[in-house]
Motif scaffolding. Sequence first.
Motif, PDB file in Angstrom:
ATOM      1  N   ASP A  54      46.133  50.857  52.395  1.00  0.00           N
ATOM      2  CA  ASP A  54      47.514  50.402  52.551  1.00  0.00           C
ATOM      3  C   ASP A  54      47.975  50.435  54.004  1.00  0.00           C
ATOM      4  OD1 ASP A  54      47.410  50.101  49.868  1.00  0.00           O
ATOM      5  OD2 ASP A  54      48.840  51.682  49.377  1.00  0.00           O
ATOM      6  N   ALA A  55      47.453  51.379  54.784  1.00  0.00           N
ATOM      7  CA  ALA A  55      47.827  51.456  56.195  1.00  0.00           C
ATOM      8  C   ALA A  55      47.180  50.356  57.017  1.00  0.00           C
ATOM      9  CB  ALA A  55      47.442  52.820  56.768  1.00  0.00           C
ATOM     10  N   ASN A  56      46.191  49.666  56.443  1.00  0.00           N
ATOM     11  CA  ASN A  56      45.477  48.631  57.182  1.00  0.00           C
ATOM     12  C   ASN A  56      45.647  47.241  56.590  1.00  0.00           C
ATOM     13  OD1 ASN A  56      43.623  49.872  59.459  1.00  0.00           O
ATOM     14  ND2 ASN A  56      43.652  51.337  57.771  1.00  0.00           N
ATOM     15  N   LEU A  57      46.530  47.102  55.595  1.00  0.00           N
ATOM     16  CA  LEU A  57      46.882  45.789  55.073  1.00  0.00           C
ATOM     17  C   LEU A  57      48.269  45.399  55.578  1.00  0.00           C
ATOM     18  CD1 LEU A  57      45.639  45.878  51.359  1.00  0.00           C
ATOM     19  CD2 LEU A  57      44.529  44.839  53.341  1.00  0.00           C
ATOM     20  N   SER A  58      48.517  44.107  55.632  1.00  0.00           N
ATOM     21  CA  SER A  58      49.758  43.570  56.180  1.00  0.00           C
ATOM     22  C   SER A  58      50.989  44.079  55.433  1.00  0.00           C
ATOM     23  CB  SER A  58      49.725  42.045  56.111  1.00  0.00           C
ATOM     24  OG  SER A  58      50.957  41.487  56.518  1.00  0.00           O
ATOM     25  N   PHE A  59      52.054  44.387  56.193  1.00  0.00           N
ATOM     26  CA  PHE A  59      53.341  44.667  55.568  1.00  0.00           C
ATOM     27  C   PHE A  59      54.255  43.448  55.612  1.00  0.00           C
ATOM     28  CE2 PHE A  59      53.462  46.881  59.787  1.00  0.00           C
ATOM     29  CZ  PHE A  59      54.254  45.980  60.465  1.00  0.00           C
ATOM     30  N   TYR A  60      53.731  42.301  56.103  1.00  0.00           N
ATOM     31  CA  TYR A  60      54.482  41.051  56.078  1.00  0.00           C
ATOM     32  C   TYR A  60      54.048  40.138  54.924  1.00  0.00           C
ATOM     33  CZ  TYR A  60      56.229  42.020  60.797  1.00  0.00           C
ATOM     34  OH  TYR A  60      56.861  42.576  61.893  1.00  0.00           O
ATOM     35  N   TYR A  61      52.748  40.116  54.632  1.00  0.00           N
ATOM     36  CA  TYR A  61      52.201  39.171  53.662  1.00  0.00           C
ATOM     37  C   TYR A  61      51.435  39.927  52.582  1.00  0.00           C
ATOM     38  CZ  TYR A  61      53.258  36.223  57.647  1.00  0.00           C
ATOM     39  OH  TYR A  61      53.898  35.618  58.691  1.00  0.00           O
ATOM     40  N   CYS A  62      51.557  39.446  51.345  1.00  0.00           N
ATOM     41  CA  CYS A  62      50.945  40.175  50.238  1.00  0.00           C
ATOM     42  C   CYS A  62      49.446  39.958  50.183  1.00  0.00           C
ATOM     43  CB  CYS A  62      51.579  39.764  48.909  1.00  0.00           C
ATOM     44  SG  CYS A  62      51.358  38.025  48.489  1.00  0.00           S
ATOM     45  N   SER A  63      48.740  41.013  49.831  1.00  0.00           N
ATOM     46  CA  SER A  63      47.353  40.958  49.389  1.00  0.00           C
ATOM     47  C   SER A  63      47.390  41.048  47.869  1.00  0.00           C
ATOM     48  CB  SER A  63      46.544  42.113  49.981  1.00  0.00           C
ATOM     49  OG  SER A  63      46.497  42.024  51.402  1.00  0.00           O
ATOM     50  N   ALA A  64      46.396  40.470  47.198  1.00  0.00           N
ATOM     51  CA  ALA A  64      46.472  40.367  45.746  1.00  0.00           C
ATOM     52  C   ALA A  64      45.079  40.224  45.149  1.00  0.00           C
ATOM     53  CB  ALA A  64      47.336  39.158  45.355  1.00  0.00           C
ATOM     54  N   HIS A  65      45.000  40.371  43.827  1.00  0.00           N
ATOM     55  CA  HIS A  65      43.731  40.136  43.150  1.00  0.00           C
ATOM     56  C   HIS A  65      43.960  39.756  41.698  1.00  0.00           C
ATOM     57  CE1 HIS A  65      43.699  43.804  40.655  1.00  0.00           C
ATOM     58  NE2 HIS A  65      44.174  44.446  41.705  1.00  0.00           N
ATOM     59  N   SER A  66      43.014  39.032  41.150  1.00  0.00           N
ATOM     60  CA  SER A  66      42.942  38.714  39.733  1.00  0.00           C
ATOM     61  C   SER A  66      41.472  38.755  39.357  1.00  0.00           C
ATOM     62  CB  SER A  66      43.547  37.336  39.445  1.00  0.00           C
ATOM     63  OG  SER A  66      43.433  37.011  38.069  1.00  0.00           O
ATOM     64  N   LEU A  67      41.026  39.868  38.795  1.00  0.00           N
ATOM     65  CA  LEU A  67      39.605  40.134  38.581  1.00  0.00           C
ATOM     66  C   LEU A  67      39.358  40.595  37.153  1.00  0.00           C
ATOM     67  CD1 LEU A  67      39.065  42.281  41.812  1.00  0.00           C
ATOM     68  CD2 LEU A  67      38.597  39.835  41.568  1.00  0.00           C
ATOM     69  N   ARG A  68      38.276  40.145  36.576  1.00  0.00           N
ATOM     70  CA  ARG A  68      37.893  40.634  35.256  1.00  0.00           C
ATOM     71  C   ARG A  68      37.230  41.993  35.413  1.00  0.00           C
ATOM     72  NH1 ARG A  68      38.702  36.928  31.370  1.00  0.00           N
ATOM     73  NH2 ARG A  68      38.843  34.740  31.993  1.00  0.00           N
ATOM     74  N   SER A  69      37.684  42.960  34.626  1.00  0.00           N
ATOM     75  CA  SER A  69      37.198  44.324  34.792  1.00  0.00           C
ATOM     76  C   SER A  69      35.965  44.628  33.952  1.00  0.00           C
ATOM     77  CB  SER A  69      38.311  45.320  34.430  1.00  0.00           C
ATOM     78  OG  SER A  69      38.749  45.110  33.094  1.00  0.00           O
ATOM     79  N   GLY A  70      35.692  43.799  32.929  1.00  0.00           N
ATOM     80  CA  GLY A  70      34.532  44.014  32.091  1.00  0.00           C
ATOM     81  C   GLY A  70      33.346  43.205  32.581  1.00  0.00           C
ATOM     82  N   PRO A  71      32.424  42.847  31.679  1.00  0.00           N
ATOM     83  CA  PRO A  71      31.333  41.945  32.065  1.00  0.00           C
ATOM     84  C   PRO A  71      31.903  40.712  32.742  1.00  0.00           C
ATOM     85  CG  PRO A  71      30.969  42.810  29.872  1.00  0.00           C
ATOM     86  CD  PRO A  71      32.348  43.264  30.273  1.00  0.00           C
ATOM     87  N   LEU A  72      31.190  40.187  33.701  1.00  0.00           N
ATOM     88  CA  LEU A  72      31.801  39.237  34.637  1.00  0.00           C
ATOM     89  C   LEU A  72      32.374  37.984  33.992  1.00  0.00           C
ATOM     90  CD1 LEU A  72      29.389  39.534  37.672  1.00  0.00           C
ATOM     91  CD2 LEU A  72      31.599  40.606  37.303  1.00  0.00           C
ATOM     92  N   ALA A  73      31.797  37.514  32.925  1.00  0.00           N
ATOM     93  CA  ALA A  73      32.295  36.276  32.329  1.00  0.00           C
ATOM     94  C   ALA A  73      33.296  36.536  31.214  1.00  0.00           C
ATOM     95  CB  ALA A  73      31.121  35.456  31.804  1.00  0.00           C
ATOM     96  N   GLN A  74      33.655  37.796  30.965  1.00  0.00           N
ATOM     97  CA  GLN A  74      34.575  38.098  29.883  1.00  0.00           C
ATOM     98  C   GLN A  74      35.288  39.418  30.171  1.00  0.00           C
ATOM     99  OE1 GLN A  74      32.299  38.924  26.282  1.00  0.00           O
ATOM    100  NE2 GLN A  74      30.484  39.224  27.528  1.00  0.00           N
ATOM    101  N   GLY A  75      35.983  39.956  29.185  1.00  0.00           N
ATOM    102  CA  GLY A  75      36.668  41.235  29.371  1.00  0.00           C
ATOM    103  C   GLY A  75      38.077  41.053  29.878  1.00  0.00           C
ATOM    104  N   PRO A  76      38.867  42.121  29.881  1.00  0.00           N
ATOM    105  CA  PRO A  76      40.265  42.045  30.322  1.00  0.00           C
ATOM    106  C   PRO A  76      40.376  41.736  31.807  1.00  0.00           C
ATOM    107  CG  PRO A  76      39.595  44.325  29.991  1.00  0.00           C
ATOM    108  CD  PRO A  76      38.479  43.486  29.473  1.00  0.00           C
TER     109      PRO A  76
END
Length: 479
Positions: free
Chosen positions: A443-465
Motif C-alpha cells: 500500500d505504501a508503494n501503490l498510487s494514492f491518486y489512481y486505483c489499482s484493482a483485480h478480478s481473479l478466479r481463486s480456484g482452478p484457473l478456468a473455474q471457481g469463485p
Amino acid sequence: MLTVLALVGTTTTAEADGAGDPQPGSPAYLARDVANLAAAYGRITGPGGQLANPRYLPALIREATLLTTTQLLTQVATPTRPVLSAGQLVPGWNVGNPLRAGWNGTRGVSTRVSFLNRYGALLRGTVHAPRPGRRDPYTGAVLEGPFPGVVITPGSVQGSEGMYSWLAQDLAERGYVVLTYDVQGQGTSETLPHVNHGALPSCDPFAEPVDGNLLGCPGVPFQQLANFTTGTEDALDFFLSQANPYLDRLDRSPDPRSATPGRDGRIAIIGHSLGAAAVSQVQGTDERVAAVVALDKLQGPGEEGAEGQPADVVPEVPALAVQSEYGFTVSPALLSGGSTLLPAPGLPVPTRERATGYDDWLAAGKDAMLVVPRASTHLEYTDIPLVLPASRHGQALTSSYVQAFLDRYLKHAPSTEALLGTTLRYLEPVGGGEWRPVTLDRDANLSFYYCSAHSLRSGPLAQGPRQVDGDLTGVGCSE
C-alpha cells in the motif's frame, strides 16, 4: 535467512489506505504532491539510487565502453546490415543496469541471438534461461525444466532490449526462458528491410503498404505500431524454432489447465509503451499466447493506442496491466486531468488507469489485474542511466507482480496469495555481484491518486469463485 531492508513510502499509512487524505488545494495536499513529484526521480536521486551508489558510475563506464565497442565491431563485420539507431550511435544507450554485470553464468545464462523478420531485416536479441542446477533465489527450490517461455517487446522512441534485461533476468532465474529483442529500426536491429531477402537492403517506398505498415517500405519508419505487432509475432516464431539456443529448456507440451479454453501454450508476451499496445493486440489473435503483461499501457477494443495509433484488441487471455502516474515528464496534481502523455488542468481522476484496458478485460470475463506504482513514470520499465524520471522502487514492484502473475497463469500456482499479499519481496542488484533483499509494503508503494484493482478466479484457473477488488488501496474507485 535473508536480511530484509524495509522501505518506507513518502506518505503515512493513513494516507496510503485512503483514510484522512488531505483536501485538494490544502497545504497538506500540496506538500504530499511535492513529495510525490520528487519521488518520481528516485531511481537517480533516491537512497541507493544511481547517484547514491558509488558502484554505479564505474560500472556504467566499464559496461558502456565494452558494449559500444562490441556493437561497432559487429557492424563492421556485417556491412550489408546497417543499423542507424540511437542504440547504435549513442554510447551506452543499450547498456541497461550496469550493476547487473556478471549475471550471465552466475545467476542464470544468456546468449545473444539474431533472426530475420518477415521483411528480411536482421533483428538482434538475447535469450535468457535458468542456469542448470540453480535454485530459485526466493524459495530455494531446485529449478527443473522444461520451463514456460516469455517474449518481451520493447517500447518505441528507440527503446532497446538492454533496457528490459532486468525483467528478463528476474524471470529467468525463477524458472522461465525469456527472449528480449529489438524491433526493426531500434537498438541493434537493422534499420531497412530486404523485401526480396537479398544481400542488400531493398524496398519500394511507393509500393502498397502491407501488414499495417504506414509506407511501402516495411518497418520504416520505426515509430509505427506495425513494427511492434509484426515484431512480436516474428519473435515468437524464432523463439519456438530450432534456432533458439535454449529450445530444449522450453516447455512446449500442451497445457491442460490453461485459463483460456482452446489455448494450451505456455508462453506469455510482455510489452512496454507501443510494445504494450502491440502485445494487447497480438494476444487476441496468436493462439500460442497464454498470458499478457502490458507495461504502460494495456489497450482495450476500439481504444486509441500508444502514440495515437488505433488499437485492434480482443481480450482473450489473462492480463496484468502495470500503468504509471506520469508520462515522460512529471506534472503537478492540479495539471493531471488528462492522460499521462497529455496532461491537462484538473485533479487526477481515480479511475483513469482502469479505463485504458482493464475494464475491457473485466467486461470480457477475463482474469485481469491493474497495478499503478506510486510516483511512477512512463520510463519505470526501461533501465536508462542517469537521465529521465523514474521512481526508486517501480521496477522492484513491477517485477514482483510480473513474477507472481506468470507463476499463476503459466506455472499454475495453487492460489492468488502471492498476487494479493500486502508485502512483496525482491532481490535488487547493488553491484559487485551482490543482490540485496528488499521488502516492499504494497500500500505504501501503490498510487494514492489512481486505483489499482483485480478480478481473479481463486480456484482452478478456468473455474471457481472470482475475487474482485476495484480499489486495492481505497483511493475512491467503485468496484
